[in-house]
Each structure stands twice: as structure tokens, then as C-alpha cells.
Design an enzyme around this catalytic site. Structure first.
Site, PDB file in Angstrom:
ATOM      1  N   ASN A 212       0.851  -1.193   0.000  1.00  0.00           N
ATOM      2  CA  ASN A 212       0.000   0.000   0.000  1.00  0.00           C
ATOM      3  C   ASN A 212       0.883   1.238   0.000  1.00  0.00           C
ATOM      4  O   ASN A 212       2.014   1.175   0.486  1.00  0.00           O
ATOM      5  CB  ASN A 212      -0.830   0.053   1.285  1.00  0.00           C
ATOM      6  CG  ASN A 212      -2.018  -0.865   1.230  1.00  0.00           C
ATOM      7  OD1 ASN A 212      -2.566  -1.125   0.169  1.00  0.00           O
ATOM      8  ND2 ASN A 212      -2.421  -1.354   2.379  1.00  0.00           N
ATOM      9  N   ASP A 281      -4.852  -5.618   2.599  1.00  0.00           N
ATOM     10  CA  ASP A 281      -6.072  -6.383   2.910  1.00  0.00           C
ATOM     11  C   ASP A 281      -6.010  -7.800   2.356  1.00  0.00           C
ATOM     12  O   ASP A 281      -6.685  -8.696   2.853  1.00  0.00           O
ATOM     13  CB  ASP A 281      -7.296  -5.674   2.322  1.00  0.00           C
ATOM     14  CG  ASP A 281      -7.612  -4.391   3.074  1.00  0.00           C
ATOM     15  OD1 ASP A 281      -7.281  -4.326   4.277  1.00  0.00           O
ATOM     16  OD2 ASP A 281      -8.160  -3.450   2.469  1.00  0.00           O
ATOM     17  N   LYS A 291      11.727 -16.753  -8.925  1.00  0.00           N
ATOM     18  CA  LYS A 291      11.161 -15.623  -9.661  1.00  0.00           C
ATOM     19  C   LYS A 291      10.213 -16.118 -10.762  1.00  0.00           C
ATOM     20  O   LYS A 291      10.572 -17.036 -11.522  1.00  0.00           O
ATOM     21  CB  LYS A 291      12.304 -14.814 -10.281  1.00  0.00           C
ATOM     22  CG  LYS A 291      11.831 -13.565 -10.959  1.00  0.00           C
ATOM     23  CD  LYS A 291      12.993 -12.785 -11.549  1.00  0.00           C
ATOM     24  CE  LYS A 291      12.448 -11.685 -12.437  1.00  0.00           C
ATOM     25  NZ  LYS A 291      13.484 -11.095 -13.273  1.00  0.00           N
ATOM     26  N   PHE A 325      -7.611   4.130  11.761  1.00  0.00           N
ATOM     27  CA  PHE A 325      -7.579   5.138  10.703  1.00  0.00           C
ATOM     28  C   PHE A 325      -8.483   4.707   9.560  1.00  0.00           C
ATOM     29  O   PHE A 325      -8.698   3.515   9.355  1.00  0.00           O
ATOM     30  CB  PHE A 325      -6.150   5.318  10.170  1.00  0.00           C
ATOM     31  CG  PHE A 325      -5.292   6.185  11.052  1.00  0.00           C
ATOM     32  CD1 PHE A 325      -4.885   5.735  12.290  1.00  0.00           C
ATOM     33  CD2 PHE A 325      -4.908   7.461  10.639  1.00  0.00           C
ATOM     34  CE1 PHE A 325      -4.109   6.530  13.120  1.00  0.00           C
ATOM     35  CE2 PHE A 325      -4.127   8.264  11.460  1.00  0.00           C
ATOM     36  CZ  PHE A 325      -3.731   7.800  12.695  1.00  0.00           C
ATOM     37  N   LYS A 339     -16.409   1.737  10.010  1.00  0.00           N
ATOM     38  CA  LYS A 339     -15.192   1.094  10.527  1.00  0.00           C
ATOM     39  C   LYS A 339     -15.158   1.156  12.057  1.00  0.00           C
ATOM     40  O   LYS A 339     -14.728   0.216  12.716  1.00  0.00           O
ATOM     41  CB  LYS A 339     -13.943   1.746   9.934  1.00  0.00           C
ATOM     42  CG  LYS A 339     -13.708   1.250   8.515  1.00  0.00           C
ATOM     43  CD  LYS A 339     -12.562   1.882   7.787  1.00  0.00           C
ATOM     44  CE  LYS A 339     -12.666   1.445   6.327  1.00  0.00           C
ATOM     45  NZ  LYS A 339     -11.735   2.091   5.434  1.00  0.00           N
ATOM     46  N   LYS A 343     -15.137  -2.479  13.757  1.00  0.00           N
ATOM     47  CA  LYS A 343     -13.863  -2.902  14.351  1.00  0.00           C
ATOM     48  C   LYS A 343     -13.817  -2.630  15.846  1.00  0.00           C
ATOM     49  O   LYS A 343     -12.787  -2.822  16.484  1.00  0.00           O
ATOM     50  CB  LYS A 343     -12.712  -2.217  13.627  1.00  0.00           C
ATOM     51  CG  LYS A 343     -12.742  -2.498  12.116  1.00  0.00           C
ATOM     52  CD  LYS A 343     -11.500  -2.030  11.418  1.00  0.00           C
ATOM     53  CE  LYS A 343     -11.664  -2.166   9.911  1.00  0.00           C
ATOM     54  NZ  LYS A 343     -10.406  -2.410   9.220  1.00  0.00           N
TER      55      LYS A 343
HETATM   56  N1  CTP Z   1      -6.383  -2.497   9.344  1.00  0.00           N
HETATM   57  C1  CTP Z   1      -5.851  -3.564  10.034  1.00  0.00           C
HETATM   58  N2  CTP Z   1      -5.662  -4.767   9.412  1.00  0.00           N
HETATM   59  C2  CTP Z   1      -6.013  -4.933   8.117  1.00  0.00           C
HETATM   60  C3  CTP Z   1      -6.561  -3.853   7.405  1.00  0.00           C
HETATM   61  C4  CTP Z   1      -6.742  -2.651   8.039  1.00  0.00           C
HETATM   62  O1  CTP Z   1      -5.558  -3.413  11.199  1.00  0.00           O
HETATM   63  N3  CTP Z   1      -5.815  -6.111   7.547  1.00  0.00           N
HETATM   64  C5  CTP Z   1      -6.591  -1.245  10.052  1.00  0.00           C
HETATM   65  C6  CTP Z   1      -5.740  -0.092   9.578  1.00  0.00           C
HETATM   66  O2  CTP Z   1      -4.511  -0.025  10.285  1.00  0.00           O
HETATM   67  C7  CTP Z   1      -6.601   1.118   9.862  1.00  0.00           C
HETATM   68  C8  CTP Z   1      -8.011   0.567   9.729  1.00  0.00           C
HETATM   69  O3  CTP Z   1      -7.918  -0.850   9.846  1.00  0.00           O
HETATM   70  O4  CTP Z   1      -6.452   1.575  11.185  1.00  0.00           O
HETATM   71  C9  CTP Z   1      -8.714   0.897   8.454  1.00  0.00           C
HETATM   72  O5  CTP Z   1      -7.959   0.452   7.357  1.00  0.00           O
HETATM   73  P1  CTP Z   1      -8.595   0.490   5.920  1.00  0.00           P
HETATM   74  O6  CTP Z   1      -7.637  -0.166   4.969  1.00  0.00           O
HETATM   75  O7  CTP Z   1      -9.028   1.887   5.626  1.00  0.00           O
HETATM   76  O8  CTP Z   1      -9.898  -0.359   6.154  1.00  0.00           O
HETATM   77  P2  CTP Z   1     -10.389  -1.723   5.687  1.00  0.00           P
HETATM   78  O9  CTP Z   1     -11.107  -2.346   6.822  1.00  0.00           O
HETATM   79  O10 CTP Z   1      -9.291  -2.511   5.093  1.00  0.00           O
HETATM   80  O11 CTP Z   1     -11.496  -1.329   4.613  1.00  0.00           O
HETATM   81  P3  CTP Z   1     -11.379  -0.867   3.087  1.00  0.00           P
HETATM   82  O12 CTP Z   1      -9.979  -1.195   2.629  1.00  0.00           O
HETATM   83  O13 CTP Z   1     -12.429  -1.664   2.436  1.00  0.00           O
HETATM   84  O14 CTP Z   1     -11.671   0.593   3.109  1.00  0.00           O
END
Ligand code: CTP
Length: 405
Positions: A212, A281, A291, A325, A339, A343
Site C-alpha cells: 500500500n 487487505d 522468480k 484510521f 469502521k 472494528k
Molecule cells: N487495518 C488492520 N488490518 C487490516 C486492514 C486494516 O488493522 N488487515 C486497520 C488499519 O490499520 C486502519 C483501519 O484498519 O487503522 C482501516 O484500514 P482500511 O484499509 O481503511 O480499512 P479496511 O477495513 O481494510 O477497509 P477498506 O480497505 O475496504 O476501506
């Protein structure tokens, strides 16, 4: 009770030892009381009389000189200072500090004190590059010792390169900044803050990964602000190219699975958790051992979900304050609220990554703080460090309400 800050200036043996006199003067000009200790080899380069004359105090040169008060001298000094500054710091003293060796006054003082420690290394370029020295410095940094990096230039050994003692002004400024922080508001004293920062990398094969966009700056700013406010800080960091704040315990990870393990392992320890990492994610279902060679016009990588670390913490957080976040491009507040609920976080820092000043690599951010009372505080454009303080203000408030204060 002392009416002014006191610094122990430990001088160790290298050509730059004479510059310690200048550092002493600069600290004194800022109203600091300076006590000098010297190693035996430092005294081969400069005489203690110079420091005695400048500091107005006797210089400690040995473990064995009786103290005027009958107290144990290194303990007495360890307990009466606000900062231990070692300048210049030789490879030898760093090695001894890293290994807890106490064979003279300076090393014994280091092990006896609980105040911040700042070291300004100075040595030959090869000594600085040697893996033993690098390893000793990393161990000290991991333990919270702060370092004024040496500069580059002509060295006394005739070589040119890194290893020159940093400028006395820079060393004195760093010492003064630490002392300022010590006397600043310490509303996070007693709190243990666990911060995650940076991206994760999910390998595809030995040379490729999925990641990311994230510079780690926001999480590092939270760690820095929490430290300045007296917290004990552990920073679980994905791969980034910025330096960690001195004083934080750093745990370096790469994948989401490693970040999950490192964070959950430390959950019991924490009182506040700030999850600013940009966790991948999804990860490739299988990682190729060799490779992957180019073949065909398209390729498909099968991906599987990673563990949602924030959600896992949310399920077992107990009375801890949990901050997450949400970096969004659409429906910012609606997504942030979703969220927060999904969460079980206490606060979501929501930012529209397309907004002016909210980019990944910049030093500023524009955010909303979304809490359970349905409130969404819109914050103006500010630096990531200022935002870090606002996030911590909100976290402290939630913790205080939870504790019934
Ligand atoms: N986060 C996490 N573990 C993951 C994905 C996200 O702990 N596997 C946490 C991030 O550190 C952040 C929050 O979840 O604090 C939101 O992350 P974000 O990527 O915006 O949310 P997602 O739940 O992954 O939703 P989306 O990507 O669909 O927006």
C-alpha cells in the site's frame, strides 16, 4: 530541590574531546548546570582542569575517589541529573554501553541512571562502519538511547568520510530539546502506547510484492508525540525510509501476518493502541519460491484476505483505548463510522486522501476525528505531528472517562 536542569557530560577518549568544552559552554549559556565525568583515555586528550574550571564543579575521573558527602558517587550523580550526554562517544564506550559493562565511572553511571541518554559518536570512518559498531548503535537505539549522528568531513586520522563529531551547537540543541520535552506536559506518563505504522509487503515471489502507499510519517509522529508526553512507546513498523523517534521500542515487520503477530503479542502491555499502519487487505495465496518468469499477455494472482488486525484487537481490547484510521477517497464520514462500529474502535481518524495537503508523503494532513458519540470533529490542515497530538488528546480523554476520572 534543584532550580535548574542538570546534565552529566561524559567525555570519552578521542581527538574531538576538546570540543566537549564548547558543548559545556553552550549548555551553560542556556542555564544548564553541567557535571563532567571523563574516562581515563579522555584525560589523555584534554585535562580535567579545563572542565573543572569551566563547569565550576570537580570532574569525576575515577570510581575510586571518595565523595565529599560519603555517598556512592555514580548513584548520587545518576539520581541528580536530567540527562546523560556522552560527547564524544567512542566505539569503545558504545560497545560497553551496549553490553552493560561497568568497568569505570562513565559506564557505571550509564547503567545506574534512568534519565534520557544522548550520545554523539566520533571515530574513524571504518570503525563507524564496522558491523560491531553498527550493531551496538542499533541495540542502544532500540533501548531508547538517542544519537546525534556524526558528520562527514576530514578526520583526524587523515581519512575523509563519516565519523566526525557532530557540530557542538547541534549536540547542545539536541540536549536542550530533550530537556524541554522532559519538562513539558507529561499527561501520558504511565501510559503504554502501541503504535503501528507504514505499509506491509505481501510477497508474490522473491523479487515482487503487493503493498500500500504509506510513508509511515503519521504513525511515527504519533510515536514521537506520545514519547514527548511521557508515554512508554512501542512502534511496530512496516518498511519505511524515515528514522524512528529516539526513545521508542521499534519492532520491524514486513507482512500483515508479522504485523498482526507483533501487535497482538504486545496488546496486554498496551493501554492505548494507535493503528495507523496501511495494512494490505489481501495477500497472494501462495508465494513462488523462484522468480516468476514472464509468460503470456496477462497474469492472475489469486489473493486471500489477511487478518484484520484492528478488528482482532477490537474484539479483545478490554479497557484499552483503540484508535484506527480510515483513509478514503469516497463517503469519508460514512465509511469512518462503519469502521468504528465494525472494528469496535474508540476513535477513527478519517482522512480524504484526495484532499489538498493530505497526501501520503507530505508532512501535513486534513482529518476528522470520529468518535462513538456520533461526533465528527473536523480538524483544519495541520502537520502530522500536530494531528498526532490531537489524536492523543482524544485518546487521553477517552482513557480518563473510562477510568472514571
Ligand atoms: N487495518 C488492520 N488490518 C487490516 C486492514 C486494516 O488493522 N488487515 C486497520 C488499519 O490499520 C486502519 C483501519 O484498519 O487503522 C482501516 O484500514 P482500511 O484499509 O481503511 O480499512 P479496511 O477495513 O481494510 O477497509 P477498506 O480497505 O475496504 O476501506
Amino acid at each position: 530541590m534543584r532550580d535548574r536542569a542538570c546534565v552529566a557530560l561524559a567525555v570519552t577518549g578521542c581527538i574531538g574531546a576538546y570540543k566537549a568544552a564548547e558543548i559545556l559552554r553552550l549548555l551553560q549559556q542556556s542555564g544548564i548546570d553541567v557535571r563532567v565525568a571523563m574516562t581515563e583515555s579522555a584525560q589523555r586528550f584534554v585535562g580535567p582542569v579545563t572542565f573543572e574550571g569551566l563547569s565550576g564543579h570537580p570532574v569525576v575521573t575515577t570510581m575510586w575517589e571518595p565523595s565529599a558527602t560519603g555517598a556512592i558517587r555514580h548513584i548520587e550523580l545518576a539520581q541528580s541529573i536530567d540527562l546523560l550526554l556522552v560527547a564524544p562517544a567512542t566505539a569503545n564506550i558504545l560497545a560497553k554501553f551496549a553490553n552493560g559493562i561497568c568497568d569505570d565511572f562513565v559506564t557505571t553511571l550509564y547503567v545506574s541512571t534512568t534519565v534520557p541518554v544522548l550520545v554523539a559518536p566520533a571515530m574513524n570512518v571504518e570503525m563507524l562502519r564496522h558491523p560491531a559498531t553498527r550493531e551496538n548503535l542499533s541495540r542502544l537505539v532500540a533501548r531508547g538511547v538517542q544519537i546525534v549522528e556524526p558528520g562527514s568531513g576530514y578526520l583526524a586520522c587523515g581519512m575523509t568520510g563519516e565519523g566526525r563529531l557532530a557540530d557542538p551547537r547541534e549536540i547542545a540543541d539536541r540536549a536542550l530539546a530533550i530537556l524541554d520535552r522532559c519538562s513539558a506536559r507529561l499527561d501520558l506518563a504511565g501510559h503504554r502506547v502501541l503504535v503501528t505504522a507504514g505499509p506491509t509487503r505481501e510477497p508474490i515471489d522473491p523479487v515482487r510484492f503487493v503493498t500500500n502507499r504509506s510513508s509511515g510519517r503519521m504513525g511515527y509522529a504519533v510515536a514521537e508525540a506520545a514519547l514527548a508526553r511521557g508515554a512508554d512507546v512501542t512502534l511496530v513498523s512496516g518498511p519505511v525510509s524515515i528514522d524512528p523517534p529516539g526513545g521508542a521500542r521499534i519492532v520491524r515487520v514486513e507482512t500483515a501476518a508479522e504485523m498482526a503477530a507483533a501487535t497482538l503479542e504486545r496488546l496486554e502491555w498496551a493501554t492505548i493502541v494507535v493503528k495507523s499502519a496501511a495494512v494490505a487487505d489481501y495477500r497472494p495465496v501462495s508465494v513462488a519460491e523462484r522468480k516468476i518468469k514472464k509468460a503470456g499477455d496477462a497474469m492472475t494472482i489469486e489473493m486471500e484476505k489477511t487478518e484484520d488486525i484492528l478488528a482482532s484487537i477490537g474484539r479483545r481490547k478490554g479497557s484499552r483505548v483503540l484508535v484506527g484510521f480510515a483513509a478514503e477517497t469516497d463517503d469519508l464520514l460514512a465509511n469512518a463510522r462503519k469502521k468504528l462500529e465494525a472494528k469496535n474502535a474508540d476513535l477513527i481518524v478519517a482522512n480524504d486522501v484526495t484532499a489538498e495537503g493530505a497526501g501520503f508523503d507530505g508532512d501535513t494532513n486534513v482529518a476528522y476525528l470520529v468518535g462513538h458519540d456520533g461526533r465528527a470533529d473536523e480538524l483544519p490542515l495541520m502537520t502530522k505531528r500536530q494531528l498526532a497530538d490531537r489524536i492523543l488528546d482524544a485518546a487521553v480523554e477517552i482513557a480518563a472517562v473510562r477510568a472514571g476520572r
